[in-house]
Design an enzyme around this catalytic site. Sequence first.
Site: not given
Length: 210
Positions: A105, A109, A201, A204
């Site tokens: 990602r 943006t 996340d 992670d």
Amino acid sequence: MPEHLTVVEHPLVQHKLTLMRDADTPTGLFRQLLREISTLLAYEVTRDLPVTTRRVHTPLESMDAPVLDGRKLALVSILRAGNGLLDGMLDLMPSARVGFVGLYRDEETLEPVQYYCKLPEALPERRVIVVDPMLATGNSSAAAIALVKGAGAVDIRFLCLLAAPEGVRRMADAHPDVPVVTAAVDERLNEMGYIVPGLGDAGDRMYGTR
Ligand code: URA
């Protein structure tokens, strides 16, 4: 699976998800819980697989017993967090073929950028289950599904652990033909594109990176 969205409210799934949300849950346990939930979600996402019957001889008599009608399965993991869902699903579907789509990602943006794609053969004949734990903006998921459609897949499901309403809407707009199965739909996305309250996340937490 008639509805576009299925939320799996089974108590075991919800209990394990709560443990995963807890920021104090360590990496190893987080991965173990994800594996366990993925098996339960796999049960739900395959609920409508077509069945036929086969003649079997039990020790007592013969019967026509249900078996899968032979439709081949493919799992497609969106790297890297999708891999956390694979092993538990493969426990239930050991002969499924596995593909990988690498998308990251763009932090500014929030749009997906493809860096890897390796898909199984004969996708038009398979039930394809695309997996990623987090359906956030829906951009990566929609892009991954566009890739598998480009490779010929027509019978597609999307399986995730957690979804944001924005991601659910994005998927419904981009791929109304693809049912989504998830354990929960949370409140919203924050300005960084994280699901809130979410679990952080997923990659992670799964692999102990930051
Ligand atoms: N990806 C994650 O791992 N977590 C989120 O909350 C959103 C996207």
